[in-house]
Design a protein around this motif. Structure first.
Motif: not given
Length: 342
Positions: A180-192, A210-219
């Protein structure tokens, strides 16, 4: 590109649980012999869909029986475990295997497991981020304390420390199953890195990356870290001299396993759930993944990698339900598909 097998220890109709587990172990041994990069082990409780209840335990056995191949969990169900206990097991396997162990974790589902293990529905619905953060801290820091909603304890030393494996690695890789988008964000913010399911096609996987990359950059993750993320795509592989033969093998065997395996899941709170049509799901998987001739399989994997940016694959190889056929499938994957990719 790194190709691994995905092992569920699936119990097909008419088979015993020991037969399913023997096939799982043997297929992993053959994966190393065939030159595959990794073996990923699923974890399920109380259902014939998968007869391995502890992916870390089976990983320990396989790490002891192999010398080169990497072994990961796909996934250890985090709400069913104390994150420190799982972290200690992961650290132990990381150190004693020379860094060959990978820890994949996920939320699992709202199953009766939550009642049996005493974690409760809240651990599934709300507790995953806290558990994940505590687990990652345990694998990266020399000592850990906690003052969270679920886990609260004084500072204690991490023993064994993952950094003691003598390879220079920070610790075992942690991968998060994302649906889900929520779990993608969770992983991205932690760099996992993410593990993406076999029911998802290339387009949706590309969107999740792509969503992971966006959240990772924002974090605040660095461009190098974002570019270097090695996400894992789960799928199915069945190799034959003709595509029709490969499809026929799966269509004959998989619907029976899927029907009895998926029907056995029981929700913890009695909520209604929709079950996929087993035949339609099998046909969907045959269309999404490398099922067919060696060249077709190689082209399919290369196309998925190009469209999504994903470089690692965990491929279910036991779809025939037969030990000899599974071994042959793994050997052909190594001998006839991998050379076309490399």
């Amino acid at each position: 590109m790194r190709i691994g097998s995905f092992v569920l220890a699936a119990q097909f109709p008419g088979q015993g649980q020991g037969e399913a587990l023997h096939r799982a172990v043997r297929s992993a041994e053959v994966a190393e012999e065939a030159g595959l990069d990794a073996v990923w082990l699923a974890e399920h409780h109380f259902v014939p869909y998968g007869t391995c209840p502890s992916a870390v335990t089976l990983a320990a056995l396989l790490l002891g029986r192999t010398r080169r191949i990497r072994v990961g969990t796909a996934v250890s169900v985090l709400p069913n475990a104390h994150p420190v206990a799982l972290g200690e097991q992961a650290a132990l396997l990381h150190v004693t295997s020379g860094g060959r162990f990978m820890l994949g974790v996920g939320r699992g589902g709202p199953w009766v497991d939550l009642e049996v293990f005493g974690s409760g529905l809240e651990a599934y619905e709300k507790g995953f981020p806290e558990s994940l953060d505590l687990l990652v801290r345990w694998l990266r820091e020399p000592s850990v304390s906690s003052a969270g909603e679920r886990f609260s304890f004084r500072e204690v030393p991490v023993v064994p420390r993952p950094s003691e494996d003598l390879t220079g690695a920070e610790g075992p890789e942690v991968v998060v199953a994302c649906t889900s988008p929520a779990s993608v964000r969770l992983a991205a913010e932690r760099g996992l890195s993410m593990l993406l399911g076999m029911h998802v096609g290339d387009e949706e996987k590309a969107e999740m990356v792509a969503l992971w990359r966006t959240h990772a950059a924002a974090a605040g993750r660095s461009p190098e870290e974002i570019a270097g993320a090695a996400h894992v795509s789960a799928g199915i592989a069945q190799i034959a001299d003709r595509r029709t033969d490969a499809v026929e093998t799966l269509v004959k065997a998989m619907p029976g396993w899927l029907k009895q395996g998926l029907e056995a899941h029981v929700t913890v709170d009695g909520r209604a759930r929709a079950m996929r049509d087993p035949l339609a799901y099998t046909e969907l998987l045959c269309g999404l993944h490398p099922v067919g001739t060696p060249q077709l399989c190689a082209d399919r994997l290369a196309a998925t990698s190009e469209r999504t940016g994903i470089t690692r694959f965990a491929l279910l190889v036991e779809g025939s339900g037969d030990l000899a056929a599974t071994e042959e499938n793994v050997r052909r994957l190594g001998a006839e598909v991998l050379p076309r990719l490399r």
